[in-house]
Design an enzyme around this catalytic site. Sequence first.
Site, PDB file in Angstrom:
ATOM      1  N   LEU A   1     -17.392  62.398  28.824  1.00 45.95           N
ATOM      2  CA  LEU A   1     -18.855  62.387  28.840  1.00 45.95           C
ATOM      3  C   LEU A   1     -19.385  63.291  27.719  1.00 45.95           C
ATOM      4  CD1 LEU A   1     -21.178  61.248  30.638  1.00 45.95           C
ATOM      5  CD2 LEU A   1     -21.176  63.461  31.808  1.00 45.95           C
ATOM      6  N   ILE A   2     -20.411  62.823  27.025  1.00 50.34           N
ATOM      7  CA  ILE A   2     -20.974  63.620  25.922  1.00 50.34           C
ATOM      8  C   ILE A   2     -21.891  64.699  26.515  1.00 50.34           C
ATOM      9  CG2 ILE A   2     -22.413  63.550  23.847  1.00 50.34           C
ATOM     10  CD1 ILE A   2     -19.702  62.151  23.520  1.00 50.34           C
TER      11      ILE A   2
ATOM     12  N   ASP B   1     -22.533  55.312  30.238  1.00 53.38           N
ATOM     13  CA  ASP B   1     -22.919  53.894  30.082  1.00 53.38           C
ATOM     14  C   ASP B   1     -24.361  53.571  30.473  1.00 53.38           C
ATOM     15  OD1 ASP B   1     -20.248  53.443  29.340  1.00 53.38           O
ATOM     16  OD2 ASP B   1     -19.665  53.138  31.422  1.00 53.38           O
TER      17      ASP B   1
ATOM     18  N   GLY C   1      -7.755  53.331  18.740  1.00 52.85           N
ATOM     19  CA  GLY C   1      -8.688  53.384  17.615  1.00 52.85           C
ATOM     20  C   GLY C   1      -8.799  52.096  16.825  1.00 52.85           C
ATOM     21  N   SER C   2      -8.602  50.954  17.485  1.00 53.66           N
ATOM     22  CA  SER C   2      -8.741  49.702  16.718  1.00 53.66           C
ATOM     23  C   SER C   2     -10.189  49.498  16.265  1.00 53.66           C
ATOM     24  CB  SER C   2      -8.237  48.500  17.523  1.00 53.66           C
ATOM     25  OG  SER C   2      -9.097  48.190  18.589  1.00 53.66           O
ATOM     26  N   ASN C   3     -11.143  49.933  17.081  1.00 57.75           N
ATOM     27  CA  ASN C   3     -12.545  49.844  16.641  1.00 57.75           C
ATOM     28  C   ASN C   3     -12.824  50.829  15.500  1.00 57.75           C
ATOM     29  OD1 ASN C   3     -14.371  47.943  18.303  1.00 57.75           O
ATOM     30  ND2 ASN C   3     -13.031  48.879  19.827  1.00 57.75           N
TER      31      ASN C   3
ATOM     32  N   HIS D   1     -18.927  49.456  24.971  1.00 68.40           N
ATOM     33  CA  HIS D   1     -18.321  49.335  26.307  1.00 68.40           C
ATOM     34  C   HIS D   1     -17.821  47.896  26.488  1.00 68.40           C
ATOM     35  CE1 HIS D   1     -17.670  50.509  30.454  1.00 68.40           C
ATOM     36  NE2 HIS D   1     -18.093  49.303  30.786  1.00 68.40           N
TER      37      HIS D   1
ATOM     38  N   ASN E   1     -22.348  53.976  21.598  1.00 67.59           N
ATOM     39  CA  ASN E   1     -21.059  53.723  22.249  1.00 67.59           C
ATOM     40  C   ASN E   1     -20.839  52.221  22.359  1.00 67.59           C
ATOM     41  OD1 ASN E   1     -18.688  54.256  23.851  1.00 67.59           O
ATOM     42  ND2 ASN E   1     -19.875  53.751  25.690  1.00 67.59           N
TER      43      ASN E   1
ATOM     44  N   GLU F   1     -15.674  42.944  19.998  1.00 66.71           N
ATOM     45  CA  GLU F   1     -15.981  44.320  19.571  1.00 66.71           C
ATOM     46  C   GLU F   1     -15.780  44.477  18.074  1.00 66.71           C
ATOM     47  OE1 GLU F   1     -15.159  46.963  23.525  1.00 66.71           O
ATOM     48  OE2 GLU F   1     -13.554  46.927  22.058  1.00 66.71           O
TER      49      GLU F   1
HETATM   50  C1  GAR Z   1     -12.595  49.502  23.619  1.00 66.88           C
HETATM   51  O1  GAR Z   1     -12.418  48.262  24.261  1.00 66.88           O
HETATM   52  C2  GAR Z   1     -13.887  50.140  24.072  1.00 66.88           C
HETATM   53  O2  GAR Z   1     -14.886  49.219  24.390  1.00 66.88           O
HETATM   54  C3  GAR Z   1     -13.429  50.865  25.299  1.00 66.88           C
HETATM   55  O3  GAR Z   1     -12.177  51.393  24.972  1.00 66.88           O
HETATM   56  C4  GAR Z   1     -11.535  50.501  24.071  1.00 66.88           C
HETATM   57  C5  GAR Z   1     -10.974  51.307  22.923  1.00 66.88           C
HETATM   58  O4  GAR Z   1     -10.153  50.517  22.106  1.00 66.88           O
HETATM   59  N1  GAR Z   1     -14.359  51.876  25.685  1.00 66.88           N
HETATM   60  C6  GAR Z   1     -14.631  52.165  26.957  1.00 66.88           C
HETATM   61  O5  GAR Z   1     -14.086  51.603  27.873  1.00 66.88           O
HETATM   62  C7  GAR Z   1     -15.693  53.235  27.149  1.00 66.88           C
HETATM   63  N2  GAR Z   1     -16.115  53.272  28.524  1.00 66.88           N
HETATM   64  P1  GAR Z   1      -9.750  51.005  20.662  1.00 66.88           P
HETATM   65  O6  GAR Z   1      -9.216  52.440  20.813  1.00 66.88           O
HETATM   66  O7  GAR Z   1      -8.679  50.077  20.239  1.00 66.88           O
HETATM   67  O8  GAR Z   1     -10.960  50.953  19.793  1.00 66.88           O
END
Ligand code: GAR
Length: 192
Positions: free
Chosen positions: A88-89, A146, A13-15, A105, A103, A175
């Site tokens: 998948l949603i 995607d 969950g850093s994003n 990616h 989303n 990101e």
């Molecule tokens: C992120 O890099 C995001 O782009 C990726 O998962 C990571 C989650 O990091 N998402 C996918 O690969 C979706 N297909 P986070 O939990 O630290 O935010």
Amino acid sequence: MKKRIAIFASGSGSNAQKLMEHFKRSNEIEISLVLTNNADAYVLQRADNFEIPTHIFDKNEFYKTDEIIDLLKNLEIDFVVLAGFLWLIPKNLIHAYPGRIVNIHPAILPKFGGKGMYGDHVHNAVMAAGETEGGITIHYVNENYDEGEYIYQARYRIDKNDNLEMVKFKGQQLEHQHYPRIVETIVKKIKK
Ligand code: GAR
């Protein structure tokens, strides 16, 4: 009333953290709920730190009922942000939030996307392909992994000596830099 965002996340969950930080002091937009399919996800701790309510669900609830939609509607959620969410949603959720789910990616789609392409799998595939550039894609979500319309892409350079950690770090920096800003731009434009 502020516009209300729900974040779906499956892992660290850093994003999500960057989004929660970004909107903490906003007068227009707030993160109102964090949902996860993973009871051990660190994103739950992050949400607690911001005193944002959380909801943990399982496959049955997500795919076989309308409970998640009812929850989102009851909490007057206006917009859904996926941040490292791996399932998948389902159609019912897409129809409940048309053009209101995005989303992120960790690659320049359409390359390195699709089922099973998430997190380190993406970075490993990018490196195995000998790419000299990596990147990120922010896109609307449709019924396929995607494939929704692209909103924003950014790129970084992969140097010959970069290892997995380095590539991942460069992607994550991009990101964190762009996702909150792009989400804000979109959410500002939608009607409450
Ligand atoms: C992120 O890099 C995001 O782009 C990726 O998962 C990571 C989650 O990091 N998402 C996918 O690969 C979706 N297909 P986070 O939990 O630290 O935010």
